[in-house]
Design an enzyme around this catalytic site. Structure first.
Site, PDB file in Angstrom:
ATOM      1  N   ASP A  13     -45.891 -14.500  44.797  1.00 35.93           N
ATOM      2  CA  ASP A  13     -46.790 -13.291  45.194  1.00 35.93           C
ATOM      3  C   ASP A  13     -45.924 -12.320  45.654  1.00 35.93           C
ATOM      4  OD1 ASP A  13     -49.081 -14.984  44.795  1.00 35.93           O
ATOM      5  OD2 ASP A  13     -48.445 -16.096  46.799  1.00 35.93           O
ATOM      6  N   LYS A  16     -44.399  -9.088  41.704  1.00 38.39           N
ATOM      7  CA  LYS A  16     -43.980  -8.977  40.178  1.00 38.39           C
ATOM      8  C   LYS A  16     -44.977  -8.243  39.502  1.00 38.39           C
ATOM      9  CE  LYS A  16     -43.927 -13.480  39.914  1.00 38.39           C
ATOM     10  NZ  LYS A  16     -44.322 -13.818  41.092  1.00 38.39           N
ATOM     11  N   GLY A  40     -51.499 -14.745  39.753  1.00 40.65           N
ATOM     12  CA  GLY A  40     -52.573 -13.816  40.099  1.00 40.65           C
ATOM     13  C   GLY A  40     -51.612 -12.513  40.152  1.00 40.65           C
ATOM     14  N   HIS A  41     -51.523 -11.860  39.063  1.00 46.85           N
ATOM     15  CA  HIS A  41     -50.783 -10.468  39.233  1.00 46.85           C
ATOM     16  C   HIS A  41     -51.542  -9.471  39.370  1.00 46.85           C
ATOM     17  CE1 HIS A  41     -47.147 -12.729  36.927  1.00 46.85           C
ATOM     18  NE2 HIS A  41     -47.441 -13.133  38.276  1.00 46.85           N
ATOM     19  N   GLN A 224     -45.227 -17.245  39.623  1.00 45.73           N
ATOM     20  CA  GLN A 224     -44.711 -17.985  40.612  1.00 45.73           C
ATOM     21  C   GLN A 224     -43.290 -17.457  41.266  1.00 45.73           C
ATOM     22  OE1 GLN A 224     -45.962 -20.319  38.070  1.00 45.73           O
ATOM     23  NE2 GLN A 224     -47.981 -19.347  38.836  1.00 45.73           N
TER      24      GLN A 224
HETATM   25  P1  IMP Z   1     -50.150 -25.397  41.087  1.00 49.88           P
HETATM   26  O1  IMP Z   1     -49.351 -24.417  40.330  1.00 49.88           O
HETATM   27  O2  IMP Z   1     -51.685 -24.866  41.251  1.00 49.88           O
HETATM   28  O3  IMP Z   1     -49.938 -26.845  40.616  1.00 49.88           O
HETATM   29  O4  IMP Z   1     -49.684 -25.200  42.574  1.00 49.88           O
HETATM   30  C1  IMP Z   1     -48.502 -25.886  43.229  1.00 49.88           C
HETATM   31  C2  IMP Z   1     -48.173 -25.135  44.344  1.00 49.88           C
HETATM   32  O5  IMP Z   1     -47.673 -23.630  43.907  1.00 49.88           O
HETATM   33  C3  IMP Z   1     -49.213 -24.858  45.505  1.00 49.88           C
HETATM   34  O6  IMP Z   1     -48.195 -24.561  46.713  1.00 49.88           O
HETATM   35  C4  IMP Z   1     -49.481 -23.353  45.219  1.00 49.88           C
HETATM   36  O7  IMP Z   1     -50.201 -22.797  46.123  1.00 49.88           O
HETATM   37  C5  IMP Z   1     -48.494 -22.876  44.586  1.00 49.88           C
HETATM   38  N1  IMP Z   1     -48.636 -21.615  43.644  1.00 49.88           N
HETATM   39  C6  IMP Z   1     -48.904 -21.891  42.240  1.00 49.88           C
HETATM   40  N2  IMP Z   1     -49.057 -20.508  41.700  1.00 49.88           N
HETATM   41  C7  IMP Z   1     -49.066 -19.668  42.797  1.00 49.88           C
HETATM   42  C8  IMP Z   1     -48.467 -18.130  42.745  1.00 49.88           C
HETATM   43  O8  IMP Z   1     -48.808 -17.526  41.740  1.00 49.88           O
HETATM   44  N3  IMP Z   1     -48.186 -17.662  43.771  1.00 49.88           N
HETATM   45  C9  IMP Z   1     -47.998 -18.318  45.051  1.00 49.88           C
HETATM   46  N4  IMP Z   1     -47.974 -19.835  45.092  1.00 49.88           N
HETATM   47  C10 IMP Z   1     -48.612 -20.342  43.618  1.00 49.88           C
END
Ligand code: IMP
Length: 430
Positions: A13, A16, A40-41, A224
């Site tokens: 977040d 990007k 989520g971009h 991420q």
């Molecule tokens: P997962 O990727 O859904 O397995 O989540 C694993 C961890 O990564 C959790 O803490 C999510 O909140 C975090 N996470 C996954 N995708 C994002 C992102 O795009 N932005 C911020 N945190 C993310």
């Protein structure tokens, strides 16, 4: 011509979406290399805000060819929805979206298992996005995953799905004591994606390497961030892929010598969604202020993001593990009116001082940040278009970040719109 990796430098977040969209104007190709619809971009163009979960942000520029690499995990229904939404908005991706035949698919059982694992043991909860990301990468590593290429061969797909569903049903009934998956329904559903996906499927490694030889300008878009990387991050509170710059190589099938520069995107403060250690987290009014002013709510899940001071220990770490050439510092405007500004320069746990990020949750949890105070500014900075137009204290803040992280600030974002951006010098230009 150049190949640039754009990498998240904190816990995701970082903004990007905006930076990749900004840089895509001059790019020929934008390629996404890992993650899935957990990302989520958000891109603001005029009065329209677009949130993309799977498609590379470059899709918003008609001249850009977009690639989804082998390192991405794809939920076909999400992908088709996103393509359809863009079509309705007048953006046609035919001929300019290429999807790796090696990318893995997210199946309904991945989403179910993601939810079940989180619910079953609250003490071991990660706070995932619930999009099935972890379980899909588990199957990939276990060599039982289903790939795009399997969609194109119905006999292979049926056989693999049958085996997987049988195994997941056992898991669901014995461990999670929950609903069974309907094998025929899933098989039918996925057989139908074949025709929809077929026009986009390509050997993207060949395509990209040819494009690099031809001297095209290419952006490699990470999702991420560094601290969510399965190897470099705050394991186990991480995602299951490699958002760090190295992931761009394996996720797209290119070699390390192809990359010309790495841009690390980082917010002027720090946020995190989901669980896990966060040394500079602010729990009181100031944290609330960052959340409100910075609209810090997850673009995928809507969850409020945890907010805190800028952490230069993380910045130094990210510069090191990604080989950052220049920073793109985002949301500097959110700090307007905050005084003094604290920057974490080290951690201490009563016995020792940490200048290098330890990346181990139990160590991080025992640590207190060591702060330096910097003076804030009160002027509205959203109209600044050059570094010199920023107030002296904003410049001082950025210079401090450069000094302490060891990498120059090449881009500064001073507001959500594309033009609210300062490009400072060459390392940040594609
Ligand atoms: P997962 O990727 O859904 O397995 O989540 C694993 C961890 O990564 C959790 O803490 C999510 O909140 C975090 N996470 C996954 N995708 C994002 C992102 O795009 N932005 C911020 N945190 C993310």
């Amino acid at each position: 011509m150049s190949v640039t990796v754009v990498v998240g430098s904190q816990w995701g977040d970082e903004g990007k979406g905006k930076i990749v969209h900004f840089l895509s104007e001059k790019a020929d190709i934008v390629a996404r290399y890992q993650g899935g619809a957990n990302a989520g971009h958000t891109v603001v163009v005029g009065d329209r805000t677009t949130v993309l979960h799977l498609l590379p942000v470059g899709v918003l520029w008609p001249h850009v060819t977009c690639i989804i690499g082998a390192g991405v995990v794809i939920d076909p229904a999400d992908l088709m929805d996103e393509i359809e939404q863009l079509r309705q908005a007048g953006i046609d991706l035919t001929g300019r979206l290429l999807i790796s035949h090696q990318a893995h698919l997210i199946m309904p059982y991945h989403k179910l298992l993601d939810r079940m694992t989180e619910e079953k043991s609250p003490r071991e909860k990660i706070g995932t996005t619930g999009r099935g990301i972890g379980p899909a990468y588990v199957d990939k590593a276990a060599r039982t995953g289903i790939r795009i290429v399997d969609l194109l061969n119905h006999n292979v797909l049926r056989a693999k799905l049958r085996r997987n569903i049988e195994e997941k049903n056992l898991l669901l009934s014995r461990i999670y004591e929950t609903e069974q998956l309907d094998e025929d329904q899933i098989i039918q559903e996925y057989l139908e994606f074949d025709e929809q996906i077929d026009p986009y499927v390509k050997d993207v490694s060949v395509y990209l390497n040819d494009a690099i030889q031809e001297g095209k300008t290419i952006l490699l878009e990470g999702a991420q961030g560094t601290l969510l990387d399965v190897d470099a991050g705050t394991y186990p509170f991480v995602t299951s892929s490699n958002p760090t710059a190295g992931g761009a190589l394996t996720g797209l099938g290119i070699g390390p010598r192809c990359v010309d520069r790495v841009i690390g995107v980082m917010k002027a403060y720090t946020t995190r969604v989901g669980l896990g250690p966060f040394p500079t987290e602010l729990s009181g009014e100031l944290g609330e202020l960052f959340r409100e002013v910075g609209t810090e709510f997850g673009a995928t899940t809507g969850r409020p993001r945890r907010c805190g001071w800028f952490d230069a220990v993380i910045g130094r770490y990210s510069a090191r593990v990604n080989g950052v050439d220049a920073w793109a510092v985002t949301k500097l405007d959110v700090l307007t009116g905050v005084h003094p500004l604290k920057v974490c320069v080290a951690y201490e746990d009563g016995r020792r001082t940490y200048r290098h990020f330890p990346a181990v949750p139990h160590i991080l949890e025992a640590c207190q940040p060591v702060y330096e105070d910097l003076p804030g500014w009160t002027e509205n900075i959203q109209n600044a278009r050059t570094f010199d137009e920023l107030p002296a204290n904003a410049k001082g803040y950025l210079r401090f970040i450069e000094e302490i992280t060891g990498a120059p600030v090449g881009i500064v974002s001073v507001g959500p719109d594309r033009d609210m951006t300062i490009v400072r010098d060459a390392p940040a230009q594609p």
